[in-house]
Design an enzyme around this catalytic site. Structure first.
Site, PDB file in Angstrom:
ATOM      1  CD  GLU A  12      -2.415  -1.273   2.763  1.00 43.62           C
ATOM      2  OE1 GLU A  12      -3.387  -1.976   2.904  1.00 43.62           O
ATOM      3  OE2 GLU A  12      -1.863  -0.677   3.709  1.00 43.62           O
ATOM      4  N   GLY A  78     -11.790  -5.451   6.148  1.00 44.03           N
ATOM      5  CA  GLY A  78     -12.872  -6.378   5.831  1.00 44.03           C
ATOM      6  C   GLY A  78     -14.196  -5.632   5.938  1.00 44.03           C
ATOM      7  CG  MET A 199      -6.139  -6.485  12.043  1.00 44.08           C
ATOM      8  SD  MET A 199      -5.073  -7.860  11.559  1.00 44.08           S
ATOM      9  CE  MET A 199      -4.349  -8.319  13.111  1.00 44.08           C
ATOM     10  CD  GLU A 200      -3.294  -2.457  11.153  1.00 40.07           C
ATOM     11  OE1 GLU A 200      -4.214  -2.063  10.403  1.00 40.07           O
ATOM     12  OE2 GLU A 200      -2.806  -3.604  11.077  1.00 40.07           O
ATOM     13  CG  ASP A 223     -11.217  -9.257   3.748  1.00 39.48           C
ATOM     14  OD1 ASP A 223     -11.909  -9.455   4.747  1.00 39.48           O
ATOM     15  OD2 ASP A 223     -10.171  -8.574   3.798  1.00 39.48           O
TER      16      ASP A 223
END
Ligand code: ADE
Length: 256
Positions: A12, A78, A199-200, A223
């Site tokens: 990224e 997600g 997650m961050e 996803d």
């Protein structure tokens, strides 16, 4: 003062590094930071690392060591909200840590010491990010990789959409239909209508809150956090998410 752009994964970030004028690589706290200019603006680029602790360390270093005036986050997530599909972009308005649970001492998801469940992103910066993301999402229609577009749930349309709202973070890659359904239902029952999971971001939002540094974040949906999440994820990061990050951040630099 520099604008910091944080990315979760090297794929990224790499397109942004290539866009740097006067690039300089600095190592600090075991991490590589890139300084330079993009569209005439001083920037510092960093990888958040994966998970909340790594991201909090990176955000703190950006503020303490590099004097970041604002922090932007680009990454993937997600999609777990209704209609949040692979290829869509979510601009975060608020963040919550879905794996934080100090009950029964505090209500589930409440961050002790802050008397709150959610941290808001900066409204002004988020509006600019949303403008840049909206412009790109509109123009990106039809540029989609056909292999990816086939994986868009029902194959009906790859037309990406822009969403705004709550994103949740936790130290888990959510990749099971029953898990994502439990998470979504629990959050909804608690009054938290969630769009996406990663997650961050919530960690960075909390650090920025502590320092009074404006924060805005966008996530391209890679996803649906279900049993095929890992398959979609790898293909998506490589082929699509880095392009989104590059174009949206360039657009945003022009708006700042
Ligand atoms: N980032 C991208 N997809 C994710 C998922 N399914 N769970 C957590 N983080 C993600």
């Amino acid at each position: 003062m520099a604008t910091a752009i944080l990315s979760a994964l090297p794929q990224e970030q790499s397109t942004l590094v290539h866009r740097l004028a006067r690039p300089q690589r600095v190592t600090h706290a075991g991490r590589a930071f890139w300084t330079g200019d993009i569209e005439g603006r001083a920037v510092v680029l960093a990888l958040s690392g994966i998970g909340k602790v790594a991201a909090a360390t990176t955000a703190t270093a950006l503020i303490e060591r590099f004097g970041a005036a604002r922090i932007l986050f680009t990454g993937v997530a997600g999609g777990i909200g209704d209609g949040v599909q692979v290829g869509d972009v979510v601009v975060a308005e608020e963040y919550l840590q879905h794996d934080l649970d100090v009950s029964p001492l505090f209500p589930r998801w409440e961050v002790p010491g802050y008397a709150r469940h959610r941290f808001a992103c900066d409204a002004g910066l988020t509006a600019l990010l949303s403008g840049a993301a909206g412009a790109y999402v509109t123009s990106a229609t039809g540029h989609f990789d056909p292999k990816i577009s086939l994986q868009v749930a029902d194959g009906t349309s790859a037309r990406p959409r822009l969403h705004h709202g709550l994103v949740v973070s936790g130290d888990r890659f959510v990749s099971a239909a029953d898990e994502v359904s439990r998470l979504r239902t629990a959050l909804q029952d608690g009054g938290h209508d969630v769009l996406a999971v990663e997650m961050e971001g919530a960690a960075v939002a909390q650090v920025c809150h502590d320092y009074g540094v404006p924060f805005a974040a966008m996530r391209t949906i890679s996803d649906r956090a279900d049993d095929t999440a890992h398959v979609d994820f790898a293909a998506f990061v490589q082929t699509v998410a880095s392009r989104y990050a590059e174009h949206i951040m360039l657009g945003l630099m022009r708006l700042l």
